[in-house]
Structure formats: structure tokens, C-alpha cells
Scaffold this active site. Structure first.
Site, PDB file in Angstrom:
ATOM      1  N   GLY A  84      -0.664  -5.099   6.922  1.00  0.00           N
ATOM      2  CA  GLY A  84       0.209  -4.282   6.538  1.00  0.00           C
ATOM      3  C   GLY A  84       0.431  -3.271   7.423  1.00  0.00           C
ATOM      4  N   ARG A  85       0.379  -2.469   8.334  1.00  0.00           N
ATOM      5  CA  ARG A  85       0.562  -0.903   8.829  1.00  0.00           C
ATOM      6  C   ARG A  85       1.505  -0.960   9.903  1.00  0.00           C
ATOM      7  NH1 ARG A  85      -4.829   2.258   8.057  1.00  0.00           N
ATOM      8  NH2 ARG A  85      -5.649   0.268   7.990  1.00  0.00           N
ATOM      9  N   LYS A 130     -10.585  -6.372  -5.918  1.00  0.00           N
ATOM     10  CA  LYS A 130     -11.714  -6.248  -5.898  1.00  0.00           C
ATOM     11  C   LYS A 130     -13.043  -5.680  -6.512  1.00  0.00           C
ATOM     12  CE  LYS A 130     -10.637  -6.229  -0.715  1.00  0.00           C
ATOM     13  NZ  LYS A 130      -8.853  -5.231  -0.682  1.00  0.00           N
ATOM     14  N   GLU A 150     -20.480  -9.135 -17.170  1.00  0.00           N
ATOM     15  CA  GLU A 150     -19.296  -9.094 -18.485  1.00  0.00           C
ATOM     16  C   GLU A 150     -17.846  -8.329 -18.506  1.00  0.00           C
ATOM     17  OE1 GLU A 150     -20.036 -10.296 -21.694  1.00  0.00           O
ATOM     18  OE2 GLU A 150     -18.597  -9.515 -22.901  1.00  0.00           O
ATOM     19  N   THR A 151     -18.074  -7.283 -17.908  1.00  0.00           N
ATOM     20  CA  THR A 151     -17.039  -6.642 -17.843  1.00  0.00           C
ATOM     21  C   THR A 151     -15.809  -7.131 -16.566  1.00  0.00           C
ATOM     22  OG1 THR A 151     -18.816  -4.531 -17.848  1.00  0.00           O
ATOM     23  CG2 THR A 151     -16.320  -3.921 -17.239  1.00  0.00           C
ATOM     24  N   ASP A 164      -4.603  -7.651  -6.103  1.00  0.00           N
ATOM     25  CA  ASP A 164      -6.487  -7.612  -5.113  1.00  0.00           C
ATOM     26  C   ASP A 164      -6.627  -6.079  -5.623  1.00  0.00           C
ATOM     27  OD1 ASP A 164      -8.004  -7.886  -3.070  1.00  0.00           O
ATOM     28  OD2 ASP A 164      -6.820  -5.563  -1.398  1.00  0.00           O
ATOM     29  N   ASP A 198       0.858  -0.708  -0.385  1.00  0.00           N
ATOM     30  CA  ASP A 198      -0.051  -0.123  -0.153  1.00  0.00           C
ATOM     31  C   ASP A 198       1.024   1.395  -0.298  1.00  0.00           C
ATOM     32  OD1 ASP A 198      -2.177  -2.228   0.289  1.00  0.00           O
ATOM     33  OD2 ASP A 198      -1.971  -1.492   2.245  1.00  0.00           O
ATOM     34  N   THR A 200     -13.121  -6.393   6.521  1.00  0.00           N
ATOM     35  CA  THR A 200     -12.814  -6.422   7.819  1.00  0.00           C
ATOM     36  C   THR A 200     -13.297  -4.573   8.988  1.00  0.00           C
ATOM     37  OG1 THR A 200     -10.958  -5.894   7.687  1.00  0.00           O
ATOM     38  CG2 THR A 200     -11.724  -8.029   8.010  1.00  0.00           C
ATOM     39  N   LYS A 215       1.201  -7.982  -1.875  1.00  0.00           N
ATOM     40  CA  LYS A 215      -0.223  -7.990  -2.188  1.00  0.00           C
ATOM     41  C   LYS A 215      -0.154  -6.629  -2.852  1.00  0.00           C
ATOM     42  CE  LYS A 215      -3.732  -6.568   0.168  1.00  0.00           C
ATOM     43  NZ  LYS A 215      -4.727  -5.147   0.060  1.00  0.00           N
ATOM     44  N   ASP A 263     -17.905  -5.425 -10.450  1.00  0.00           N
ATOM     45  CA  ASP A 263     -18.519  -4.463 -11.749  1.00  0.00           C
ATOM     46  C   ASP A 263     -20.000  -5.355 -13.150  1.00  0.00           C
ATOM     47  OD1 ASP A 263     -19.468  -2.759 -14.190  1.00  0.00           O
ATOM     48  OD2 ASP A 263     -17.628  -1.730 -13.883  1.00  0.00           O
TER      49      ASP A 263
HETATM   50  O1  C5P Z   1      -3.224  -4.047   8.413  1.00  0.00           O
HETATM   51  P1  C5P Z   1      -3.190  -3.281   7.267  1.00  0.00           P
HETATM   52  O2  C5P Z   1      -5.359  -2.435   7.991  1.00  0.00           O
HETATM   53  O3  C5P Z   1      -2.792  -1.700   6.508  1.00  0.00           O
HETATM   54  O4  C5P Z   1      -3.941  -3.789   5.959  1.00  0.00           O
HETATM   55  C1  C5P Z   1      -4.346  -3.566   4.896  1.00  0.00           C
HETATM   56  C2  C5P Z   1      -4.531  -4.333   3.445  1.00  0.00           C
HETATM   57  O5  C5P Z   1      -5.794  -5.036   4.057  1.00  0.00           O
HETATM   58  C3  C5P Z   1      -5.007  -2.899   2.507  1.00  0.00           C
HETATM   59  O6  C5P Z   1      -4.171  -3.723   1.116  1.00  0.00           O
HETATM   60  C4  C5P Z   1      -6.589  -4.004   2.235  1.00  0.00           C
HETATM   61  O7  C5P Z   1      -6.678  -3.338   1.249  1.00  0.00           O
HETATM   62  C5  C5P Z   1      -6.515  -5.448   2.502  1.00  0.00           C
HETATM   63  N1  C5P Z   1      -7.451  -5.484   3.334  1.00  0.00           N
HETATM   64  C6  C5P Z   1      -8.129  -6.738   2.679  1.00  0.00           C
HETATM   65  N2  C5P Z   1      -9.498  -6.983   3.060  1.00  0.00           N
HETATM   66  C7  C5P Z   1     -10.604  -6.071   3.898  1.00  0.00           C
HETATM   67  C8  C5P Z   1      -9.856  -5.654   4.647  1.00  0.00           C
HETATM   68  C9  C5P Z   1      -8.552  -4.825   4.521  1.00  0.00           C
HETATM   69  O8  C5P Z   1      -7.626  -7.401   1.782  1.00  0.00           O
HETATM   70  N3  C5P Z   1     -11.341  -7.025   4.130  1.00  0.00           N
END
Ligand code: C5P
Length: 242
Positions: free
Chosen positions: A213-214, A64, A70-71, A62, A12, A118, A34, A67
Site C-alpha cells: 500500500g503506502r 476481515k 451465524e452472522t 478484505d 485505502d 502484521t 483490495k 463475529d
Molecule cells: O503497505 P501498507 O502497510 O500501506 O498496507 C496496508 C494495507 O494492508 C491495509 O489495507 C491493511 O488492511 C492491509 N493489511 C492486511 N493484513 C495485515 C496487515 C495489513 O491485509 N496483516
């Protein structure tokens, strides 16, 4: 799979230069990188080559997808060339959309369905218009995981609070990726995550992979943070086996 291979580190970052620093730093300490919205929109698919040139790790694209079938199917067709290990698609638009993506895969990429982000809590459900009988995260996750299983997705993304129930209901081979990971020692400023769990609890519950991540990115020593998480995963796996 080694414990550290279960860690998915989200790149990220606003550009490839920043991402490269972390790929170099963490390539021996995590299993997958990711690539999500921010980096893909800023750098395009070239960033996947950048990763491959530094680390022989697998890539989680990722996207996500969300849509019309078809798209999304056309987007998956374009994505096939990248050879990603995982690609994500939202469950919200129903089984036809999931099937359209699964049926378009031609290179072994595994499709993971996003059940309920989440970052969402029970309070958010009413605002988005989720029906009363599904306003419990676990019920909604199980409902959507069933949809994903029927559409032949390889697995789902859900929180560590639901992973045990998903594994019990859909079997150990149905892959579960758990984001929203917060080790007890983590300190994330202005955190947007809601249904959080520790690495240990997510793994004990049956998670195949965790997205962290963080807690790693903002730690004063990211490698040390990744190693601490690796230890927790190893402890969790021991507990899972006993
Ligand atoms: O650990 P942290 O909160 O920084 O992780 C963030 C990452 O988790 C983002 O890349 C976000 O897209 C991903 N994420 C996910 N699915 C979720 C929540 C967060 O893929 N349900």
C-alpha cells in the site's frame, strides 16, 4: 502469473473518487485491487462496480470477518453476489467460524484466513491475552494456519517472516498473501506495521501475493514504485527457482 500480477494494491482511500485515480494509474501494474474497511464503509458495494468499469482486474474483498458463525455466514451469503477473488476472515474465533464462511461460499471466491496481523509484535501478544506458549509469532501463525487448512480455507494471510514455514508445512497450493511489505527504499511516515519484509524476501520465502500500500501510494511516482516492486518480485522468483 506475471510478476506484477502478484501485487495486491489496497484501495485505502476515503472515497471512490480518490480510489479511481489510483485504479486508473495502476491497473496495468498490479494484479488485484483490495477493498477494505475504509472504502467499503464509505462507498458500499457500488465501489466494486466502479473498479470493474475501469479495470478488468480481480478484486480482493478484505472484510476481515469477525463475529459469531451465524452472522458471518449470512454476511458471506450476501457477499457471494460480488464474485470477489478473495475474502478474508479472522482466525481468532476458531475453526467453527472459518468453516461457516467456507461452507457458505457459492461462487468460487477463495477464503483467506488472517493468522496474526502484521501490525502486531511479540510485545502485543501478552496484552491481547495470547497464552505463554504461543507468544512467538511463528508458533501462533502456524497454529492458526493449521486451523485454516483444516477448515478448508484456500490459504492465509501472514507476514513474510512466517511464509516459508507455512509453505513448508501446508504445501505450495495453500495460498499465502503477505502484507507488511516495505522495500528498502520505502519511507512510510508513522508506520504502524511491525513484522515487515521486503518484496524480494517475501517472494523468496514463497509468498503467492504481496499487499503493498503506502510504499506505492506515497511514492512521488506510484507507477515507478510498482515497477520497482515488480522487478524485485521477478528477482525473488528467479532465486526461488534456483
Ligand atoms: O503497505 P501498507 O502497510 O500501506 O498496507 C496496508 C494495507 O494492508 C491495509 O489495507 C491493511 O488492511 C492491509 N493489511 C492486511 N493484513 C495485515 C496487515 C495489513 O491485509 N496483516
Amino acid at each position: 502469473m506475471q510478476p506484477h500480477e502478484r501485487i495486491i494494491f489496497p484501495l485505502d482511500f476515503p472515497n471512490a473518487k480518490e480510489a479511481k485515480k489510483y485504479i486508473e494509474l495502476l491497473k496495468d501494474h498490479v494484479g488485484l485491487f483490495k477493498v477494505g474497511l475504509e472504502l467499503f464503509v464509505s462507498e458500499g458495494p457500488a465501489v466494486l462496480k466502479t473498479i470493474a468499469n475501469i479495470a478488468p482486474t480481480k478484486v480482493f474483498l478484505d472484510m476481515k470477518f469477525h463475529d459469531i458463525p451465524e452472522t458471518v455466514s449470512a454476511a458471506q451469503k450476501a457477499a457471494n453476489v460480488h464474485g470477489a477473488e478473495f475474502i478474508t476472515v479472522h482466525c481468532d474465533e476458531g475453526p467453527r467460524l472459518l468453516k461457516a464462511v467456507v461452507d457458505t461460499v457459492s461462487n468460487g471466491t477463495k477464503i483467506l484466513a488472517i493468522t496474526v496481523l502484521t501490525s502486531l509484535s511479540e510485545e502485543d501478544f501478552k496484552d491481547i491475552g495470547i497464552s505463554n506458549d504461543l507468544q512467538d509469532p511463528l508458533k501462533l501463525v502456524l497454529h492458526r494456519a493449521a486451523m485454516a487448512k483444516n477448515a478448508n480455507c484456500s490459504g492465509v494471510v501472514c507476514s513474510g517472516r512466517e511464509v516459508k514455514a507455512v509453505k513448508e508445512k501446508f504445501g505450495k497450493d495453500f495460498i499465502v498473501v503477505v502484507p507488511g511489505i516495505r522495500p528498502e527504499w520505502a519511507c512510510v511516515k508513522d508506520d504502524d506495521q511491525s513484522r515487515i519484509t521486503t518484496p524480494f524476501n517475501a517472494i523468496v520465502g514463497g509468498a503467492d501475493y504481496i499487499v503493498v500500500g503506502r510504499p506505492i501510494k506515497t511514492h512521488h511516482n506510484p507507477v515507478e514504485a510498482a515497477k520497482k516492486i515488480e522487478e524485485e518480485i521477478a528477482e525473488g522468483l528467479k532465486k526461488r527457482r534456483n
